[in-house]
Design a protein around this motif. Structure first.
Motif, PDB file in Angstrom:
ATOM      1  N   ASN A 131       0.814  -1.232   0.000  1.00 40.75           N
ATOM      2  CA  ASN A 131       0.000   0.000   0.000  1.00 40.75           C
ATOM      3  C   ASN A 131       0.840   1.272   0.000  1.00 40.75           C
ATOM      4  OD1 ASN A 131      -2.536  -1.348  -0.030  1.00 40.75           O
ATOM      5  ND2 ASN A 131      -2.203  -1.840   2.124  1.00 40.75           N
ATOM      6  N   ILE A 132       1.936   1.221  -0.742  1.00 42.08           N
ATOM      7  CA  ILE A 132       2.796   2.385  -0.939  1.00 42.08           C
ATOM      8  C   ILE A 132       2.547   2.873  -2.358  1.00 42.08           C
ATOM      9  CG2 ILE A 132       5.180   3.223  -1.037  1.00 42.08           C
ATOM     10  CD1 ILE A 132       5.919   0.792   0.799  1.00 42.08           C
ATOM     11  N   LEU A 133       2.227   4.138  -2.512  1.00 46.03           N
ATOM     12  CA  LEU A 133       2.016   4.684  -3.851  1.00 46.03           C
ATOM     13  C   LEU A 133       3.361   4.862  -4.541  1.00 46.03           C
ATOM     14  CD1 LEU A 133      -0.649   7.402  -2.973  1.00 46.03           C
ATOM     15  CD2 LEU A 133      -1.035   5.141  -3.974  1.00 46.03           C
ATOM     16  N   THR A 134       3.394   4.600  -5.841  1.00 55.62           N
ATOM     17  CA  THR A 134       4.611   4.780  -6.629  1.00 55.62           C
ATOM     18  C   THR A 134       4.503   6.070  -7.418  1.00 55.62           C
ATOM     19  OG1 THR A 134       4.953   2.397  -6.861  1.00 55.62           O
ATOM     20  CG2 THR A 134       6.059   3.822  -8.468  1.00 55.62           C
ATOM     21  N   GLU A 135       5.479   6.934  -7.206  1.00 53.84           N
ATOM     22  CA  GLU A 135       5.577   8.165  -7.999  1.00 53.84           C
ATOM     23  C   GLU A 135       6.733   7.998  -8.977  1.00 53.84           C
ATOM     24  OE1 GLU A 135       6.830  12.835  -7.524  1.00 53.84           O
ATOM     25  OE2 GLU A 135       5.954  11.830  -5.799  1.00 53.84           O
ATOM     26  N   ALA A 136       6.460   8.242 -10.241  1.00 48.34           N
ATOM     27  CA  ALA A 136       7.488   8.090 -11.268  1.00 48.34           C
ATOM     28  C   ALA A 136       8.282   9.374 -11.435  1.00 48.34           C
ATOM     29  CB  ALA A 136       6.834   7.725 -12.601  1.00 48.34           C
ATOM     30  N   TRP A 137       9.587   9.281 -11.199  1.00 45.01           N
ATOM     31  CA  TRP A 137      10.416  10.408 -11.607  1.00 45.01           C
ATOM     32  C   TRP A 137      11.000  10.051 -12.969  1.00 45.01           C
ATOM     33  CZ3 TRP A 137      15.603  10.139 -12.644  1.00 45.01           C
ATOM     34  CH2 TRP A 137      16.395   9.196 -11.969  1.00 45.01           C
ATOM     35  N   ALA A 138      11.253  11.055 -13.766  1.00 41.84           N
ATOM     36  CA  ALA A 138      11.675  10.858 -15.160  1.00 41.84           C
ATOM     37  C   ALA A 138      10.631  10.045 -15.923  1.00 41.84           C
ATOM     38  CB  ALA A 138      13.051  10.208 -15.242  1.00 41.84           C
ATOM     39  N   PRO A 139       9.335  10.427 -15.848  1.00 40.62           N
ATOM     40  CA  PRO A 139       8.283   9.606 -16.462  1.00 40.62           C
ATOM     41  C   PRO A 139       8.390   9.475 -17.984  1.00 40.62           C
ATOM     42  CG  PRO A 139       7.380  11.706 -15.749  1.00 40.62           C
ATOM     43  CD  PRO A 139       8.778  11.628 -15.209  1.00 40.62           C
ATOM     44  N   ILE A 140       9.108  10.398 -18.629  1.00 40.67           N
ATOM     45  CA  ILE A 140       9.327  10.253 -20.072  1.00 40.67           C
ATOM     46  C   ILE A 140      10.816  10.024 -20.366  1.00 40.67           C
ATOM     47  CG2 ILE A 140       7.242  11.466 -20.824  1.00 40.67           C
ATOM     48  CD1 ILE A 140       8.978  13.949 -21.323  1.00 40.67           C
ATOM     49  N   ALA A 141      11.515   9.458 -19.370  1.00 47.00           N
ATOM     50  CA  ALA A 141      12.929   9.085 -19.507  1.00 47.00           C
ATOM     51  C   ALA A 141      13.792  10.272 -19.909  1.00 47.00           C
ATOM     52  CB  ALA A 141      13.113   7.927 -20.487  1.00 47.00           C
ATOM     53  N   GLN A 142      13.523  11.409 -19.261  1.00 49.86           N
ATOM     54  CA  GLN A 142      14.265  12.633 -19.542  1.00 49.86           C
ATOM     55  C   GLN A 142      14.217  12.956 -21.037  1.00 49.86           C
ATOM     56  OE1 GLN A 142      17.995  11.483 -17.703  1.00 49.86           O
ATOM     57  NE2 GLN A 142      17.305  12.238 -15.715  1.00 49.86           N
ATOM     58  N   GLY A 143      13.051  12.688 -21.631  1.00 48.57           N
ATOM     59  CA  GLY A 143      12.818  12.991 -23.044  1.00 48.57           C
ATOM     60  C   GLY A 143      13.267  11.915 -24.016  1.00 48.57           C
ATOM     61  N   LYS A 144      13.941  10.896 -23.541  1.00 51.94           N
ATOM     62  CA  LYS A 144      14.504   9.881 -24.443  1.00 51.94           C
ATOM     63  C   LYS A 144      13.445   9.044 -25.160  1.00 51.94           C
ATOM     64  CE  LYS A 144      19.082   9.943 -22.677  1.00 51.94           C
ATOM     65  NZ  LYS A 144      18.888  11.025 -21.756  1.00 51.94           N
ATOM     66  N   VAL A 145      12.243   8.901 -24.581  1.00 48.62           N
ATOM     67  CA  VAL A 145      11.213   8.091 -25.223  1.00 48.62           C
ATOM     68  C   VAL A 145      10.454   8.856 -26.306  1.00 48.62           C
ATOM     69  CG1 VAL A 145      10.881   6.618 -23.196  1.00 48.62           C
ATOM     70  CG2 VAL A 145       9.399   8.616 -23.531  1.00 48.62           C
ATOM     71  N   LEU A 146      10.646  10.156 -26.377  1.00 43.33           N
ATOM     72  CA  LEU A 146       9.848  10.972 -27.296  1.00 43.33           C
ATOM     73  C   LEU A 146      10.095  10.664 -28.766  1.00 43.33           C
ATOM     74  CD1 LEU A 146       9.989  14.389 -25.415  1.00 43.33           C
ATOM     75  CD2 LEU A 146       8.178  12.646 -25.357  1.00 43.33           C
ATOM     76  N   ASP A 147      11.239  10.080 -29.075  1.00 39.77           N
ATOM     77  CA  ASP A 147      11.569   9.739 -30.465  1.00 39.77           C
ATOM     78  C   ASP A 147      11.415   8.246 -30.760  1.00 39.77           C
ATOM     79  OD1 ASP A 147      12.243  12.396 -31.103  1.00 39.77           O
ATOM     80  OD2 ASP A 147      14.277  12.119 -30.320  1.00 39.77           O
ATOM     81  N   ASP A 148      10.852   7.503 -29.839  1.00 40.71           N
ATOM     82  CA  ASP A 148      10.706   6.063 -30.025  1.00 40.71           C
ATOM     83  C   ASP A 148       9.685   5.785 -31.125  1.00 40.71           C
ATOM     84  OD1 ASP A 148       9.173   3.404 -29.363  1.00 40.71           O
ATOM     85  OD2 ASP A 148      11.153   3.246 -28.420  1.00 40.71           O
ATOM     86  N   PRO A 149      10.043   5.015 -32.160  1.00 45.83           N
ATOM     87  CA  PRO A 149       9.129   4.759 -33.279  1.00 45.83           C
ATOM     88  C   PRO A 149       7.813   4.104 -32.861  1.00 45.83           C
ATOM     89  CG  PRO A 149      11.349   3.989 -33.809  1.00 45.83           C
ATOM     90  CD  PRO A 149      11.361   4.404 -32.371  1.00 45.83           C
ATOM     91  N   ASP A 150       7.864   3.164 -31.918  1.00 47.60           N
ATOM     92  CA  ASP A 150       6.630   2.519 -31.464  1.00 47.60           C
ATOM     93  C   ASP A 150       5.720   3.516 -30.757  1.00 47.60           C
ATOM     94  OD1 ASP A 150       7.026  -0.184 -32.352  1.00 47.60           O
ATOM     95  OD2 ASP A 150       8.538  -0.387 -30.778  1.00 47.60           O
ATOM     96  N   LEU A 151       6.303   4.358 -29.924  1.00 46.97           N
ATOM     97  CA  LEU A 151       5.497   5.349 -29.208  1.00 46.97           C
ATOM     98  C   LEU A 151       4.959   6.420 -30.158  1.00 46.97           C
ATOM     99  CD1 LEU A 151       7.626   5.659 -25.960  1.00 46.97           C
ATOM    100  CD2 LEU A 151       5.392   4.548 -26.230  1.00 46.97           C
ATOM    101  N   ILE A 152       5.741   6.772 -31.159  1.00 46.12           N
ATOM    102  CA  ILE A 152       5.257   7.724 -32.165  1.00 46.12           C
ATOM    103  C   ILE A 152       4.067   7.130 -32.900  1.00 46.12           C
ATOM    104  CG2 ILE A 152       5.838   8.841 -34.366  1.00 46.12           C
ATOM    105  CD1 ILE A 152       8.718   9.203 -33.204  1.00 46.12           C
ATOM    106  N   ASP A 153       4.154   5.860 -33.270  1.00 42.52           N
ATOM    107  CA  ASP A 153       3.053   5.185 -33.959  1.00 42.52           C
ATOM    108  C   ASP A 153       1.798   5.149 -33.078  1.00 42.52           C
ATOM    109  OD1 ASP A 153       1.928   3.576 -36.162  1.00 42.52           O
ATOM    110  OD2 ASP A 153       1.994   1.937 -34.696  1.00 42.52           O
ATOM    111  N   ILE A 154       1.964   4.791 -31.815  1.00 40.39           N
ATOM    112  CA  ILE A 154       0.826   4.752 -30.885  1.00 40.39           C
ATOM    113  C   ILE A 154       0.210   6.137 -30.755  1.00 40.39           C
ATOM    114  CG2 ILE A 154       0.194   4.444 -28.454  1.00 40.39           C
ATOM    115  CD1 ILE A 154       2.356   2.165 -28.420  1.00 40.39           C
ATOM    116  N   ALA A 155       1.051   7.144 -30.597  1.00 41.55           N
ATOM    117  CA  ALA A 155       0.558   8.515 -30.448  1.00 41.55           C
ATOM    118  C   ALA A 155      -0.202   8.972 -31.686  1.00 41.55           C
ATOM    119  CB  ALA A 155       1.727   9.458 -30.155  1.00 41.55           C
ATOM    120  N   GLU A 156       0.324   8.662 -32.855  1.00 39.80           N
ATOM    121  CA  GLU A 156      -0.365   9.040 -34.101  1.00 39.80           C
ATOM    122  C   GLU A 156      -1.724   8.352 -34.201  1.00 39.80           C
ATOM    123  OE1 GLU A 156       2.481   8.152 -37.175  1.00 39.80           O
ATOM    124  OE2 GLU A 156       3.595  10.025 -36.820  1.00 39.80           O
ATOM    125  N   GLN A 157      -1.776   7.070 -33.849  1.00 33.32           N
ATOM    126  CA  GLN A 157      -3.050   6.344 -33.882  1.00 33.32           C
ATOM    127  C   GLN A 157      -4.054   6.926 -32.891  1.00 33.32           C
ATOM    128  OE1 GLN A 157      -2.632   2.067 -33.571  1.00 33.32           O
ATOM    129  NE2 GLN A 157      -0.875   2.062 -34.967  1.00 33.32           N
TER     130      GLN A 157
END
Length: 142
Positions: A44-70
C-alpha cells in the motif's frame, strides 16, 4: 521515500514502524521498475514516477510515435496516460505553457490493453535506467 529499492523498503519495515506513503522511483517505458512497483503495491505504498518520459529519451521512439499518431495524441501524452492507467503518480516537469496544458490533457482518453502492453514491452530492464542505480550509487563526497 525516494529511490528506495525492495531491499531498502524491507530493511525499513524490519527496523521501524514507518510505512512510507509514497516511494518516488525511476519509472518510464524503458525502465518499468516492476519489482519495486509490485512491492509498493503489495504494501500500500504509492509509486511516484520520476523521469516519467525518460528525460525525453522516449519521445523519439518509433513505437510510441506510432501509438501517439493512432491515438491522435503526442508521445508525452501517451506515456503519461500509460503511467496513470498503471497507477503511477506523475508530475511531469515543464516550464513551457503549451506543454503544461498538453500534460493536463491526458484524462479524456484511455489506452486499451493491447496498447498498454505494447508500451510495457519497451522495458529494457537495467539497461533502460536513465539515472543512477540506488543500490550502487556512490553519493559520498569526492
Amino acid at each position: 521515500m525516494s529511490n528506495f529499492q525492495v531491499s531498502h523498503l524491507e530493511r525499513l519495515a524490519a527496523e521501524s514502524d514507518i510505512v512510507p506513503a509514497v516511494n518516488q522511483i525511476e519509472v518510464h517505458p524503458y525502465f518499468g521498475n516492476e519489482e519495486v512497483r509490485a512491492y509498493d503495491h503489495e504494501h500500500n505504498i504509492l509509486t511516484e514516477a520520476w523521469a516519467p518520459i525518460a528525460q525525453g529519451k522516449v519521445l523519439d521512439d518509433p513505437d510510441l510515435i506510432d501509438i501517439a499518431e493512432q491515438a491522435g495524441r503526442t508521445v508525452a501524452q501517451v506515456v503519461l496516460r500509460w503511467h496513470v492507467q498503471r497507477g503511477d503518480i506523475v508530475f511531469p516537469k515543464s516550464v513551457t505553457p503549451s506543454r503544461m496544458e498538453e500534460n493536463f490533457r491526458i484524462f479524456d482518453f484511455e489506452l486499451d490493453d493491447v496498447t498498454m502492453d505494447r508500451i510495457s514491452i519497451l522495458d529494457r530492464g537495467e539497461a533502460g535506467r536513465q539515472g543512477p542505480n540506488p543500490d550502487t550509487f556512490d553519493h559520498a563526497p569526492a
